[in-house]
Design a protein around this motif. Structure first.
Motif, PDB file in Angstrom:
ATOM      1  N   ALA A   1       0.847  -1.388  -0.158  1.00 44.37           N
ATOM      2  CA  ALA A   1       0.156   0.039  -0.002  1.00 44.37           C
ATOM      3  C   ALA A   1       0.987   1.370  -0.095  1.00 44.37           C
ATOM      4  CB  ALA A   1      -0.873   0.039   1.146  1.00 44.37           C
ATOM      5  N   LEU A   2       1.866   1.383   0.812  1.00 47.24           N
ATOM      6  CA  LEU A   2       2.778   2.454   0.851  1.00 47.24           C
ATOM      7  C   LEU A   2       3.514   2.693  -0.261  1.00 47.24           C
ATOM      8  CD1 LEU A   2       3.959   2.086   4.605  1.00 47.24           C
ATOM      9  CD2 LEU A   2       2.302   3.837   3.683  1.00 47.24           C
TER      10      LEU A   2
ATOM     11  N   VAL B   1      -5.707   2.695  -5.167  1.00 47.56           N
ATOM     12  CA  VAL B   1      -5.587   3.878  -4.161  1.00 47.56           C
ATOM     13  C   VAL B   1      -6.616   3.597  -3.041  1.00 47.56           C
ATOM     14  CG1 VAL B   1      -5.840   6.257  -4.021  1.00 47.56           C
ATOM     15  CG2 VAL B   1      -4.899   5.317  -6.146  1.00 47.56           C
ATOM     16  N   PHE B   2      -7.655   3.039  -3.444  1.00 48.86           N
ATOM     17  CA  PHE B   2      -8.788   3.001  -2.294  1.00 48.86           C
ATOM     18  C   PHE B   2      -8.299   1.852  -1.484  1.00 48.86           C
ATOM     19  CE2 PHE B   2     -12.674   0.717  -1.008  1.00 48.86           C
ATOM     20  CZ  PHE B   2     -13.151   1.802  -0.347  1.00 48.86           C
ATOM     21  N   SER B   3      -7.871   0.816  -2.057  1.00 48.86           N
ATOM     22  CA  SER B   3      -7.579  -0.419  -1.155  1.00 48.86           C
ATOM     23  C   SER B   3      -6.405  -0.043  -0.445  1.00 48.86           C
ATOM     24  CB  SER B   3      -7.268  -1.655  -2.021  1.00 48.86           C
ATOM     25  OG  SER B   3      -6.260  -1.536  -3.116  1.00 48.86           O
TER      26      SER B   3
ATOM     27  N   SER C   1      -5.809  -0.781   3.430  1.00 49.81           N
ATOM     28  CA  SER C   1      -4.972  -1.458   3.917  1.00 49.81           C
ATOM     29  C   SER C   1      -4.029  -0.903   5.169  1.00 49.81           C
ATOM     30  CB  SER C   1      -3.758  -2.072   3.062  1.00 49.81           C
ATOM     31  OG  SER C   1      -4.544  -2.839   2.162  1.00 49.81           O
ATOM     32  N   LEU C   2      -4.167   0.405   5.025  1.00 42.40           N
ATOM     33  CA  LEU C   2      -3.742   1.132   6.207  1.00 42.40           C
ATOM     34  C   LEU C   2      -4.246   1.573   7.319  1.00 42.40           C
ATOM     35  CD1 LEU C   2      -1.320   3.600   3.994  1.00 42.40           C
ATOM     36  CD2 LEU C   2      -0.433   1.619   5.243  1.00 42.40           C
TER      37      LEU C   2
ATOM     38  N   SER D   1     -10.292   8.508  -5.393  1.00 45.62           N
ATOM     39  CA  SER D   1      -9.702   7.538  -5.977  1.00 45.62           C
ATOM     40  C   SER D   1     -10.043   7.412  -7.555  1.00 45.62           C
ATOM     41  CB  SER D   1      -9.684   6.125  -5.549  1.00 45.62           C
ATOM     42  OG  SER D   1      -9.300   6.089  -4.231  1.00 45.62           O
ATOM     43  N   LEU D   2     -11.430   7.590  -7.997  1.00 43.69           N
ATOM     44  CA  LEU D   2     -12.045   7.748  -9.330  1.00 43.69           C
ATOM     45  C   LEU D   2     -11.423   8.898  -9.849  1.00 43.69           C
ATOM     46  CD1 LEU D   2     -14.211   6.731 -11.445  1.00 43.69           C
ATOM     47  CD2 LEU D   2     -15.823   8.004  -9.943  1.00 43.69           C
TER      48      LEU D   2
END
Length: 223
Positions: free
Chosen positions: A16-17, A179-181, A185-186, A201-202
């Protein structure tokens, strides 16, 4: 919140990072590439100066190595998590209802990632390697390597524009879910922030995709 974050600092968090860092880089890279749409002579001089600055500035060089590391880490983590997920899920069931609860691009992030990675290999070979180690680029009137001419020549070829377009469409869908996921995750689970991040994100995926696509298409049409 601190304890929660420490306990979940896993490969998924790392992916994610690195993904968010690469997303930030896409913005910076796009802003630099938009110089290609300036009038020809201005674009040549400005883009070549910009390319020379990036290749000779020590701070930018350090950031570049961080970028390469993030690309490799993101790719390796994606492969690792995919293999781990397959092992955890076991044999596929004959009847799978996942498509009713998820989008096709979220189920095919690995496939989209492969398209992007293969394009990056070609892109680095054609531009980064040719600029840094090719030794055959001409120089502009200011004495800088003429990367502008190399890029314009490449975008004058229909097959390359189509390849570039395919890669960035894949990237757009990859960003739309990624970007959303990444924020999930964070640890961002609040309903309000989740909705806001989904909208952002969209917007981000659309702007980045169209921003990158407009460059080769415009140059090809002009040529």
């Amino acid at each position: 919140m601190i304890v929660y974050f420490k306990n979940t600092l896993t490969r998924k968090n790392l992916m994610a990072l690195t993904g968010l860092f690469l997303s930030f880089f896409l913005i910076i890279h796009l802003l630099g590439n938009l110089q290609l749409l300036l009038p020809e002579e201005q674009a040549r001089l400005q883009y070549n100066w910009y390319s020379n600055f990036l290749s000779t500035n020590i701070l930018v060089e350090i950031i570049a190595y961080v970028l390469y590391g993030c690309i490799l880490a993101h790719t390796i983590d994606a492969i690792y998590l995919r293999i781990k997920s397959k092992k955890a899920n076991g044999p596929r069931l004959q009847y799978n209802r996942r498509s009713r609860a998820s989008t096709w691009y979220s189920r095919n992030m690995m496939f989209l990632g492969i398209i992007i990675f293969l394009f990056l290999v070609i892109h680095f070979k054609d531009f980064w390697y040719a600029y840094k180690y090719g030794g055959q680029l001409p120089f502009d009137e200011n004495g800088y390597k003429d990367l502008y001419s190399l890029v314009v020549t490449a975008f004058g070829e229909l097959w390359y524009v189509l390849l570039y377009s395919l890669a960035f469409l894949a990237l757009g869908f990859h960003l739309l879910h990624g970007v959303f996921s990444a924020h999930r995750s964070l640890g961002v689970y609040h309903s309000f922030y989740s909705r806001l991040i989904k909208i952002l994100s969209l917007v981000f995926a659309i702007v980045i995709t169209l921003g990158y696509l407009i460059i080769p298409i415009t140059i090809y049409c002009k040529s």
